[in-house]
Write a protein that holds these residues in place. Structure first.
Motif, mmCIF file in Angstrom:
data_model
loop_
_atom_site.group_PDB
_atom_site.id
_atom_site.type_symbol
_atom_site.label_atom_id
_atom_site.label_comp_id
_atom_site.label_asym_id
_atom_site.label_seq_id
_atom_site.Cartn_x
_atom_site.Cartn_y
_atom_site.Cartn_z
ATOM 1 N N ALA A 28 45.060 23.173 39.752
ATOM 2 C CA ALA A 28 46.194 23.907 39.691
ATOM 3 C C ALA A 28 45.585 25.208 39.385
ATOM 4 C CB ALA A 28 47.050 23.504 38.707
ATOM 5 N N HIS A 29 44.740 25.544 38.509
ATOM 6 C CA HIS A 29 44.493 27.140 38.143
ATOM 7 C C HIS A 29 43.146 27.066 38.373
ATOM 8 C CE1 HIS A 29 48.303 26.552 35.921
ATOM 9 N NE2 HIS A 29 48.257 27.826 35.889
ATOM 10 N N THR A 30 42.702 28.391 38.859
ATOM 11 C CA THR A 30 41.330 28.862 38.746
ATOM 12 C C THR A 30 41.276 30.161 38.284
ATOM 13 O OG1 THR A 30 40.708 27.761 40.955
ATOM 14 C CG2 THR A 30 39.347 29.589 40.233
ATOM 15 N N LEU A 31 40.414 30.173 37.108
ATOM 16 C CA LEU A 31 40.510 31.384 36.269
ATOM 17 C C LEU A 31 39.264 32.339 36.506
ATOM 18 C CD1 LEU A 31 41.134 33.208 33.803
ATOM 19 C CD2 LEU A 31 40.274 31.525 32.364
ATOM 20 N N LEU A 32 39.056 33.397 36.639
ATOM 21 C CA LEU A 32 37.811 34.242 37.044
ATOM 22 C C LEU A 32 38.020 35.382 36.209
ATOM 23 C CD1 LEU A 32 38.903 33.306 40.071
ATOM 24 C CD2 LEU A 32 36.336 33.908 40.321
ATOM 25 N N SER A 33 36.978 35.713 35.366
ATOM 26 C CA SER A 33 36.913 36.779 34.237
ATOM 27 C C SER A 33 36.044 37.854 35.129
ATOM 28 C CB SER A 33 36.325 36.516 32.868
ATOM 29 O OG SER A 33 37.241 35.604 32.552
ATOM 30 N N PHE A 34 36.519 39.003 34.884
ATOM 31 C CA PHE A 34 35.673 40.220 35.539
ATOM 32 C C PHE A 34 35.028 41.115 34.374
ATOM 33 C CE2 PHE A 34 38.961 38.889 38.722
ATOM 34 C CZ PHE A 34 38.072 39.203 40.001
ATOM 35 N N PRO A 35 34.035 41.694 35.257
ATOM 36 C CA PRO A 35 33.130 42.418 34.324
ATOM 37 C C PRO A 35 33.726 43.898 33.785
ATOM 38 C CG PRO A 35 32.494 42.990 36.482
ATOM 39 C CD PRO A 35 33.318 42.027 36.625
ATOM 40 N N THR A 36 33.166 44.680 32.985
ATOM 41 C CA THR A 36 33.754 45.861 32.524
ATOM 42 C C THR A 36 33.790 46.797 33.567
ATOM 43 O OG1 THR A 36 31.369 46.588 31.877
ATOM 44 C CG2 THR A 36 32.399 45.108 30.212
ATOM 45 N N GLU A 37 33.139 46.784 34.707
ATOM 46 C CA GLU A 37 33.395 47.864 35.378
ATOM 47 C C GLU A 37 33.580 47.074 36.844
ATOM 48 O OE1 GLU A 37 30.294 50.790 35.713
ATOM 49 O OE2 GLU A 37 30.593 51.507 33.658
ATOM 50 N N ILE A 38 34.472 47.723 37.454
ATOM 51 C CA ILE A 38 35.086 47.210 38.973
ATOM 52 C C ILE A 38 34.846 48.439 39.990
ATOM 53 C CG2 ILE A 38 36.483 46.077 40.704
ATOM 54 C CD1 ILE A 38 35.716 44.179 38.774
ATOM 55 N N ASP A 39 33.857 48.609 40.801
ATOM 56 C CA ASP A 39 33.943 49.496 41.519
ATOM 57 C C ASP A 39 33.142 49.174 43.105
ATOM 58 O OD1 ASP A 39 31.116 49.544 41.009
ATOM 59 O OD2 ASP A 39 31.055 51.257 40.033
ATOM 60 N N PHE A 40 32.598 50.111 43.961
ATOM 61 C CA PHE A 40 32.159 49.962 44.932
ATOM 62 C C PHE A 40 31.066 49.095 44.989
ATOM 63 C CE2 PHE A 40 29.680 51.006 49.080
ATOM 64 C CZ PHE A 40 30.478 50.679 49.906
ATOM 65 N N SER A 41 30.220 49.269 43.962
ATOM 66 C CA SER A 41 29.025 48.605 43.911
ATOM 67 C C SER A 41 29.021 46.861 43.548
ATOM 68 C CB SER A 41 27.953 49.052 42.739
ATOM 69 O OG SER A 41 28.689 48.714 41.360
ATOM 70 N N PHE A 69 41.386 40.364 34.027
ATOM 71 C CA PHE A 69 40.720 41.812 33.734
ATOM 72 C C PHE A 69 40.756 42.597 32.513
ATOM 73 C CE2 PHE A 69 41.607 41.771 38.333
ATOM 74 C CZ PHE A 69 40.842 42.430 38.988
ATOM 75 N N THR A 70 40.656 41.821 31.487
ATOM 76 C CA THR A 70 41.041 42.097 30.152
ATOM 77 C C THR A 70 39.638 42.668 29.669
ATOM 78 O OG1 THR A 70 40.435 40.065 29.012
ATOM 79 C CG2 THR A 70 42.905 40.734 29.401
ATOM 80 N N ALA A 71 38.366 42.376 29.958
ATOM 81 C CA ALA A 71 37.297 42.993 29.629
ATOM 82 C C ALA A 71 37.008 44.454 30.588
ATOM 83 C CB ALA A 71 36.276 41.961 29.787
ATOM 84 N N THR A 72 37.758 44.632 31.465
ATOM 85 C CA THR A 72 37.454 45.551 32.395
ATOM 86 C C THR A 72 37.784 47.124 31.546
ATOM 87 O OG1 THR A 72 37.836 44.289 34.387
ATOM 88 C CG2 THR A 72 37.800 46.647 34.577
ATOM 89 N N ASP A 73 36.774 47.843 31.406
ATOM 90 C CA ASP A 73 37.066 49.235 30.942
ATOM 91 C C ASP A 73 37.371 50.299 32.138
ATOM 92 O OD1 ASP A 73 36.959 48.377 28.469
ATOM 93 O OD2 ASP A 73 34.745 48.261 28.270
ATOM 94 N N PHE A 74 36.635 50.200 33.142
ATOM 95 C CA PHE A 74 36.851 50.999 34.423
ATOM 96 C C PHE A 74 36.860 50.144 35.777
ATOM 97 C CE2 PHE A 74 35.073 53.240 38.193
ATOM 98 C CZ PHE A 74 35.463 54.238 38.067
ATOM 99 N N MET A 75 38.184 50.778 36.430
ATOM 100 C CA MET A 75 38.608 50.236 37.679
ATOM 101 C C MET A 75 38.887 51.120 38.597
ATOM 102 S SD MET A 75 40.864 46.768 38.353
ATOM 103 C CE MET A 75 42.660 47.545 38.770
ATOM 104 N N ASP A 76 38.383 51.306 39.861
ATOM 105 C CA ASP A 76 38.909 52.365 40.789
ATOM 106 C C ASP A 76 39.587 51.705 41.826
ATOM 107 O OD1 ASP A 76 36.974 51.351 42.214
ATOM 108 O OD2 ASP A 76 35.634 52.940 42.364
ATOM 109 N N SER A 77 39.978 52.279 42.931
ATOM 110 C CA SER A 77 40.544 51.758 44.061
ATOM 111 C C SER A 77 39.939 50.317 44.707
ATOM 112 C CB SER A 77 40.741 52.688 45.226
ATOM 113 O OG SER A 77 39.561 53.015 45.603
#
Length: 131
Positions: A28-41, A69-77
C-alpha cells in the motif's frame, strides 16, 4: 375480519472500515526519504530510486508513494521536477504524497511553484502515512 399487514425490511451487509490495529497491505505504501540537498547532481538518481522502489522487481505497484523531504535543507527546481516526473511516470492509480517541514525550504519551494496545489503535502510523516 381486519387485514393484517407486516412490514418487510431488506438488510444488506454493511462494510466496516479496516481496523487500524490490523496490519496494512505492505504494497500500500512506499516510503522514500530524501537527502539534505536535492539539485541537478542527484535528482536523476533520486527519480530512479522512486521508480524502482514503487515497484520492486516484478512485485506489485505501491498504491501510495510517500516522498519524505523533512531532512532536506536545500531544494531547487530539480526537486519540483522530481516530484512531477514521479507523478507522471508512476501508474495512474498510484498516489504521491509529499512530507515537508512547514518551516523548511522544500515547503517554500512547493508553495512558490504552485505544486502544493496539485500534490497532497503533509507536515509530518504519520499524517502522510495515515492518509
Amino acid at each position: 375480519m381486519p387485514e393484517i399487514r407486516t412490514t418487510v425490511c431488506q438488510v444488506n451487509a454493511v462494510p466496516f472500515p479496516p481496523n487500524p490495529s490490523e496490519p496494512r497491505d505492505p504494497s500500500a505504501h512506499t516510503l522514500l526519504s530524501f537527502p539534505t540537498e536535492i539539485d541537478f547532481s542527484n535528482a536523476g538518481d533520486m527519480l530512479g530510486r522512486v521508480m524502482s522502489e514503487a515497484r520492486p522487481g516484478d512485485g506489485p505497484w505501491a498504491r501510495i508513494v510517500v516522498l519524505d523531504f523533512t531532512a532536506t535543507d536545500f531544494m531547487d527546481s530539480q526537486g519540483v521536477r522530481l516530484i512531477n516526473d514521479a507523478r507522471r511516470l508512476l501508474r495512474p492509480a498510484t498516489r504521491v504524497h509529499v512530507v515537508v517541514r512547514p518551516d523548511g525550504v522544500a515547503s517554500r519551494v512547493l508553495e512558490v511553484t504552485g505544486l502544493r496545489r496539485d500534490v497532497p503535502v503533509y507536515d509530518n510523516l504519520p499524517e502522510a502515512l495515515a492518509a
